[in-house]
Design an enzyme around this catalytic site. Structure first.
Site, PDB file in Angstrom:
ATOM      1  N   ASP A 187      -1.874  -3.251   8.244  1.00 20.87           N
ATOM      2  CA  ASP A 187      -1.734  -3.007   6.697  1.00 20.87           C
ATOM      3  C   ASP A 187      -0.703  -4.304   6.193  1.00 20.87           C
ATOM      4  O   ASP A 187      -0.827  -4.759   5.274  1.00 20.87           O
ATOM      5  CB  ASP A 187      -0.764  -1.702   6.349  1.00 20.87           C
ATOM      6  CG  ASP A 187      -1.767  -0.609   6.374  1.00 20.87           C
ATOM      7  OD1 ASP A 187      -2.978  -0.923   6.802  1.00 20.87           O
ATOM      8  OD2 ASP A 187      -1.370   0.497   6.009  1.00 20.87           O
ATOM      9  N   GLY A 188       0.074  -4.742   7.493  1.00 20.37           N
ATOM     10  CA  GLY A 188       0.908  -5.837   6.933  1.00 20.37           C
ATOM     11  C   GLY A 188      -0.020  -6.969   6.721  1.00 20.37           C
ATOM     12  O   GLY A 188       0.474  -7.911   5.977  1.00 20.37           O
ATOM     13  N   ASN A 215       2.914  -3.026  -2.190  1.00 22.25           N
ATOM     14  CA  ASN A 215       3.465  -2.009  -1.868  1.00 22.25           C
ATOM     15  C   ASN A 215       4.711  -1.529  -2.710  1.00 22.25           C
ATOM     16  O   ASN A 215       4.705  -0.662  -3.335  1.00 22.25           O
ATOM     17  CB  ASN A 215       4.210  -2.198  -0.470  1.00 22.25           C
ATOM     18  CG  ASN A 215       3.181  -1.352   0.642  1.00 22.25           C
ATOM     19  OD1 ASN A 215       1.718  -0.970   0.157  1.00 22.25           O
ATOM     20  ND2 ASN A 215       3.334  -1.421   1.804  1.00 22.25           N
ATOM     21  N   ASP A 258      22.387   4.134  -1.149  1.00 21.00           N
ATOM     22  CA  ASP A 258      22.170   3.073  -0.339  1.00 21.00           C
ATOM     23  C   ASP A 258      21.057   1.961  -0.676  1.00 21.00           C
ATOM     24  O   ASP A 258      20.814   1.081   0.056  1.00 21.00           O
ATOM     25  CB  ASP A 258      21.845   3.707   1.048  1.00 21.00           C
ATOM     26  CG  ASP A 258      22.929   4.448   1.720  1.00 21.00           C
ATOM     27  OD1 ASP A 258      24.054   4.276   1.138  1.00 21.00           O
ATOM     28  OD2 ASP A 258      22.692   5.129   2.647  1.00 21.00           O
ATOM     29  N   THR A 298       3.071   5.856   0.502  1.00 24.69           N
ATOM     30  CA  THR A 298       3.110   5.988   1.766  1.00 24.69           C
ATOM     31  C   THR A 298       3.867   5.225   2.773  1.00 24.69           C
ATOM     32  O   THR A 298       3.723   5.473   4.050  1.00 24.69           O
ATOM     33  CB  THR A 298       1.621   6.335   2.403  1.00 24.69           C
ATOM     34  OG1 THR A 298       0.942   4.827   2.202  1.00 24.69           O
ATOM     35  CG2 THR A 298       0.942   7.263   1.403  1.00 24.69           C
ATOM     36  N   ALA A 299       4.589   4.334   2.274  1.00 28.08           N
ATOM     37  CA  ALA A 299       5.440   3.455   3.268  1.00 28.08           C
ATOM     38  C   ALA A 299       6.907   3.509   3.109  1.00 28.08           C
ATOM     39  O   ALA A 299       7.284   4.735   3.283  1.00 28.08           O
ATOM     40  CB  ALA A 299       5.022   1.940   2.574  1.00 28.08           C
ATOM     41  N   HIS A 300       7.866   2.856   2.751  1.00 24.15           N
ATOM     42  CA  HIS A 300       9.171   2.963   2.645  1.00 24.15           C
ATOM     43  C   HIS A 300       9.661   4.063   1.903  1.00 24.15           C
ATOM     44  O   HIS A 300      10.418   4.956   1.969  1.00 24.15           O
ATOM     45  CB  HIS A 300       9.936   1.605   2.181  1.00 24.15           C
ATOM     46  CG  HIS A 300      11.170   1.497   2.603  1.00 24.15           C
ATOM     47  ND1 HIS A 300      12.200   0.560   2.211  1.00 24.15           N
ATOM     48  CD2 HIS A 300      12.045   2.581   3.124  1.00 24.15           C
ATOM     49  CE1 HIS A 300      13.434   0.696   2.576  1.00 24.15           C
ATOM     50  NE2 HIS A 300      13.295   2.111   2.853  1.00 24.15           N
ATOM     51  N   LEU A 317       7.903   6.814   0.916  1.00 24.44           N
ATOM     52  CA  LEU A 317       7.618   7.962   1.766  1.00 24.44           C
ATOM     53  C   LEU A 317       8.691   8.385   2.643  1.00 24.44           C
ATOM     54  O   LEU A 317       9.434   9.663   2.596  1.00 24.44           O
ATOM     55  CB  LEU A 317       6.280   8.082   2.400  1.00 24.44           C
ATOM     56  CG  LEU A 317       6.064   9.214   3.214  1.00 24.44           C
ATOM     57  CD1 LEU A 317       5.719  10.755   2.261  1.00 24.44           C
ATOM     58  CD2 LEU A 317       4.722   9.182   3.835  1.00 24.44           C
TER      59      LEU A 317
END
Length: 291
Positions: A65-66, A139, A169, A180-182, A184
């Site tokens: 994905d990256g 993303n 934070d 569905t990345a950071h 999630l």
């Protein structure tokens, strides 16, 4: 020999590591041997600069994905349909293994795929001196404490209206693809990838009433950190990092282009979620019916 009549491909690799280079060589040999296709290949996304009028049916992103994120950003305002081939864990975007790519390639030759368009964003940073920079992303945009290692107070406005000030934070503004990345991991919801919306997810908010918010894609999201301590960071798609100082403004809005993802017509997003997130439907421990 079968010829893939009219199918125009390019292949973009994650990097030049031995493992990736071997996989690229094997796929290129397969395409030439079985279909008579000589496919231009690029060692990294940074090397891939097709002209706007160059016809391409598919860009094969080899890595994960990256790799798709980097290639997507490299294409800029001239997006092309992309097909992800994963060399590691199952990805949400790159969900075909090299073996699956070879097995299913006849269906791509037969045009048994569809191109699904997904929301992209434009992120503009501006400081008090009027300097600015803009990035295209797929993303998420995140404002993080980073090396500051302390509480941030992040103000959010949507379409010019003050929403709230988060004590947290960090704060994530994510597309459905990025949900569905950071986002999630920070407790945000999963959105269908084809929705037209953004989700705002605070990281470790210091008020329990600050929950993730889903809002329209055609709105403008404005973030400021009035007392940003040294080390506060703006992060675009987890790959671009830019320091934030007091008075800096971050604006996120829908990009004029979309990410184009090639999917076989029987592809199921929920099948990917079940495989990726372990949604087997079986109890994880104890209880009636556990094996």
């Amino acid at each position: 020999m079968t010829t893939a009549s009219g199918l125009r491909l390019a292949m973009v690799s994650r990097d030049e590591s031995p493992r990736v280079d071997e996989a690229r060589r094997e796929l290129l040999e397969f395409l030439l041997r079985e279909y008579g296709l000589t496919v231009p290949s690029y060692s990294t996304p940074d090397d891939f600069n097709p002209s706007p009028d160059e016809p391409l049916d598919l860009v094969v992103a080899l890595g994960g994905d990256g790799t798709i994120l980097r290639t997507c950003r490299q294409l800029g305002q001239h997006q092309r349909p992309m097909l992800g081939v994963n060399l590691g864990r199952l990805g949400f975007l790159a969900d075909l293994s090299p073996t699956e790519f070879c097995e299913r390639f006849p269906r791509f030759v037969a045009r048994e795929y569809q191109v699904v368009h997904h929301l992209m964003y434009s992120c503009r940073w501006q400081n008090r001196a009027g300097q600015e920079e803009t990035w295209l992303g797929l993303n998420e945009v995140a404002v993080l404490a980073g090396a500051a290692l302390c509480l941030l107070r992040i103000q959010l406005e949507i379409d010019g209206e003050r929403v709230t000030q988060y004590s947290c934070d960090g704060l994530i503004v994510s597309t459905p693809v990025g949900s569905t990345a950071h986002s999630l991991a920070a407790g945000g919801p999963i959105l269908r990838q084809d929705l037209s919306a953004f989700v705002i997810t605070p990281i470790c908010p210091h008020t329990l009433t600050n929950r993730p918010v889903v809002d329209r894609a055609d709105s403008v999201y404005r973030l400021t950190v009035p007392d940003a301590p040294p080390g506060t960071m703006l992060v675009v798609d987890g790959q671009i990092k830019h320091p934030l100082e007091p008075g800096d403004v971050v604006e996120i809005r829908q990009a004029p282009v979309t990410f184009q993802l090639a999917r076989l017509k029987d592809h199921s997003y929920y099948t990917t979620l079940r495989r990726k997130l372990g949604w087997s439907g079986q109890p994880l421990y104890g209880g009636q019916g556990a094996e």
